[in-house]
Design a protein around this motif. Structure first.
Motif, PDB file in Angstrom:
ATOM      1  N   ARG A 156      41.814  43.493  29.687  1.00 41.76           N
ATOM      2  CA  ARG A 156      40.338  43.146  30.192  1.00 41.76           C
ATOM      3  C   ARG A 156      40.119  41.578  30.565  1.00 41.76           C
ATOM      4  N   ASN A 157      40.174  40.999  29.438  1.00 41.14           N
ATOM      5  CA  ASN A 157      40.114  39.499  29.275  1.00 41.14           C
ATOM      6  C   ASN A 157      41.093  38.807  30.290  1.00 41.14           C
ATOM      7  N   ALA A 158      42.349  39.223  30.429  1.00 47.47           N
ATOM      8  CA  ALA A 158      43.368  38.525  31.249  1.00 47.47           C
ATOM      9  C   ALA A 158      42.951  38.829  32.666  1.00 47.47           C
ATOM     10  N   VAL A 159      42.515  39.975  33.021  1.00 47.92           N
ATOM     11  CA  VAL A 159      41.910  40.266  34.489  1.00 47.92           C
ATOM     12  C   VAL A 159      40.935  39.569  34.878  1.00 47.92           C
ATOM     13  N   ASP A 160      39.783  39.297  33.900  1.00 51.72           N
ATOM     14  CA  ASP A 160      38.714  38.570  34.089  1.00 51.72           C
ATOM     15  C   ASP A 160      39.154  36.943  34.148  1.00 51.72           C
ATOM     16  N   GLN A 161      40.183  36.337  33.422  1.00 53.68           N
ATOM     17  CA  GLN A 161      40.589  35.178  33.716  1.00 53.68           C
ATOM     18  C   GLN A 161      41.383  34.938  34.961  1.00 53.68           C
ATOM     19  N   ALA A 162      42.239  36.141  35.383  1.00 57.77           N
ATOM     20  CA  ALA A 162      43.001  35.822  36.424  1.00 57.77           C
ATOM     21  C   ALA A 162      41.928  35.793  37.801  1.00 57.77           C
ATOM     22  N   SER A 163      40.882  36.575  37.681  1.00 62.50           N
ATOM     23  CA  SER A 163      40.093  36.661  38.814  1.00 62.50           C
ATOM     24  C   SER A 163      39.460  35.321  38.945  1.00 62.50           C
ATOM     25  N   LYS A 164      38.896  34.763  37.812  1.00 62.60           N
ATOM     26  CA  LYS A 164      38.700  33.184  38.002  1.00 62.60           C
ATOM     27  C   LYS A 164      39.216  32.518  38.660  1.00 62.60           C
ATOM     28  N   GLU A 165      40.615  32.396  38.313  1.00 52.03           N
ATOM     29  CA  GLU A 165      41.420  31.507  38.809  1.00 52.03           C
ATOM     30  C   GLU A 165      41.736  31.860  40.165  1.00 52.03           C
ATOM     31  N   ILE A 166      41.728  32.884  40.653  1.00 53.36           N
ATOM     32  CA  ILE A 166      42.047  33.175  42.033  1.00 53.36           C
ATOM     33  C   ILE A 166      40.744  32.709  42.967  1.00 53.36           C
ATOM     34  N   GLY A 167      39.611  32.783  42.262  1.00 49.10           N
ATOM     35  CA  GLY A 167      38.336  32.140  42.839  1.00 49.10           C
ATOM     36  C   GLY A 167      38.542  30.780  43.172  1.00 49.10           C
ATOM     37  N   THR A 168      39.185  29.998  42.176  1.00 47.24           N
ATOM     38  CA  THR A 168      39.214  28.628  42.362  1.00 47.24           C
ATOM     39  C   THR A 168      40.113  28.194  43.108  1.00 47.24           C
ATOM     40  N   ARG A 169      41.440  28.583  42.975  1.00 48.27           N
ATOM     41  CA  ARG A 169      42.583  28.255  43.434  1.00 48.27           C
ATOM     42  C   ARG A 169      42.380  27.971  44.881  1.00 48.27           C
ATOM     43  N   PHE A 170      42.889  26.746  45.588  1.00 49.83           N
ATOM     44  CA  PHE A 170      43.002  26.347  46.870  1.00 49.83           C
ATOM     45  C   PHE A 170      43.682  27.418  47.834  1.00 49.83           C
ATOM     46  N   ASP A 171      45.016  27.724  47.462  1.00 48.38           N
ATOM     47  CA  ASP A 171      45.614  28.781  48.446  1.00 48.38           C
ATOM     48  C   ASP A 171      44.991  30.175  48.594  1.00 48.38           C
ATOM     49  N   PHE A 172      44.214  30.366  47.624  1.00 50.69           N
ATOM     50  CA  PHE A 172      43.280  31.575  47.998  1.00 50.69           C
ATOM     51  C   PHE A 172      41.943  31.297  48.690  1.00 50.69           C
ATOM     52  N   LYS A 173      41.571  30.078  49.086  1.00 54.64           N
ATOM     53  CA  LYS A 173      40.389  30.126  49.574  1.00 54.64           C
ATOM     54  C   LYS A 173      40.393  30.752  51.188  1.00 54.64           C
ATOM     55  N   GLY A 174      39.339  31.756  50.970  1.00 53.73           N
ATOM     56  CA  GLY A 174      38.924  32.058  52.467  1.00 53.73           C
ATOM     57  C   GLY A 174      39.834  33.438  52.880  1.00 53.73           C
ATOM     58  N   SER A 175      40.519  33.689  51.851  1.00 51.76           N
ATOM     59  CA  SER A 175      41.292  35.114  51.828  1.00 51.76           C
ATOM     60  C   SER A 175      40.615  36.063  50.862  1.00 51.76           C
ATOM     61  N   SER A 176      41.111  37.389  50.989  1.00 52.21           N
ATOM     62  CA  SER A 176      40.490  38.533  50.485  1.00 52.21           C
ATOM     63  C   SER A 176      41.175  38.734  49.056  1.00 52.21           C
ATOM     64  N   ALA A 177      41.861  37.727  48.675  1.00 51.38           N
ATOM     65  CA  ALA A 177      42.573  37.958  47.371  1.00 51.38           C
ATOM     66  C   ALA A 177      41.470  38.154  46.105  1.00 51.38           C
ATOM     67  N   LYS A 178      41.820  39.184  45.416  1.00 51.07           N
ATOM     68  CA  LYS A 178      40.977  39.646  44.116  1.00 51.07           C
ATOM     69  C   LYS A 178      41.700  40.309  43.250  1.00 51.07           C
ATOM     70  N   VAL A 179      41.131  40.664  42.001  1.00 47.32           N
ATOM     71  CA  VAL A 179      41.454  41.677  40.945  1.00 47.32           C
ATOM     72  C   VAL A 179      40.365  42.282  40.605  1.00 47.32           C
ATOM     73  N   GLU A 180      40.534  43.604  40.587  1.00 43.72           N
ATOM     74  CA  GLU A 180      39.448  44.488  39.797  1.00 43.72           C
ATOM     75  C   GLU A 180      40.090  45.516  38.699  1.00 43.72           C
ATOM     76  N   ILE A 181      39.452  45.872  37.806  1.00 43.39           N
ATOM     77  CA  ILE A 181      40.042  46.768  36.778  1.00 43.39           C
ATOM     78  C   ILE A 181      39.108  48.037  36.563  1.00 43.39           C
ATOM     79  N   LYS A 182      39.506  49.078  36.601  1.00 42.41           N
ATOM     80  CA  LYS A 182      38.732  50.209  36.270  1.00 42.41           C
ATOM     81  C   LYS A 182      39.664  51.206  35.319  1.00 42.41           C
ATOM     82  N   ASP A 183      39.050  51.561  34.220  1.00 43.15           N
ATOM     83  CA  ASP A 183      39.686  52.275  33.108  1.00 43.15           C
ATOM     84  C   ASP A 183      41.366  51.495  32.752  1.00 43.15           C
TER      85      ASP A 183
END
Length: 161
Positions: free
Chosen positions: A16-43
């Motif tokens: 869960r911590n790794a998914v949260d960190q990956a989500s933060k990095e995806i939100g700040t990376r330039f090559d993902f700006k304006g795209s629908s890239a994201k990571v979600e975790i359920k169970d």
């Protein structure tokens, strides 16, 4: 009688911590700006979203890097096929393996029986209990399983004398 349990347990808190960190990095990376890239975790399922197959691959690489920094083995991940979800968006569901499945359990018990080590293995739900008369035989069995079963990261717990 000395025994131990062979299990397949990921550290879900670290996942869960790794998914949260990956989500933060995806939100700040330039090559993902304006795209629908994201990571979600359920169970025990992580869902990766992106605009293309290539972008899903990049999101998976980010997630994999964060998992490896947190000492979570990549062999716990079971990635499904990439599927389209409307428009030009795609998603991929990655299942986190937990518990030994019946087919793998049979393979483990067969490897133990074929080794001729004087121990007995019994399947108990999603764990395998290995019993023997000597502690050395159990340790030899652990080494054998680490060497033979490479597709999943097995761990051993509940060691008793």
């Amino acid at each position: 009688m000395p025994s131990f349990d062979t299990v397949l347990e990921p550290n879900l808190v670290e996942v869960r911590n790794a998914v949260d960190q990956a989500s933060k990095e995806i939100g700040t990376r330039f090559d993902f700006k304006g795209s629908s890239a994201k990571v979600e975790i359920k169970d025990k399922e992580v869902t990766l979203y992106g605009d293309s197959d290539f972008q899903i691959g990049q999101v998976f690489d980010v997630l994999n890097a964060k998992l490896s920094k947190r000492q979570v083995d990549a062999r716990f991940l079971d990635a499904a096929k990439i599927e389209k979800i409307g428009g030009d968006k795609v998603k991929q569901v990655v299942t986190i393996k937990a518990g030994i499945e019946a087919e793998l359990a049979k393979k483990i018990t067969k490897a133990i029986k074929d080794s001729k080590i004087k121990v007995s293995a019994s399947i108990q739900g999603d764990t395998i209990r290995v019993q023997g008369n000597k502690r050395d035989d159990l340790q030899t069995t652990m080494a054998l399983l680490r060497k033979e079963i490479t597709e999943v990261p097995l761990s051993f717990n509940n060691f008793r004398d």
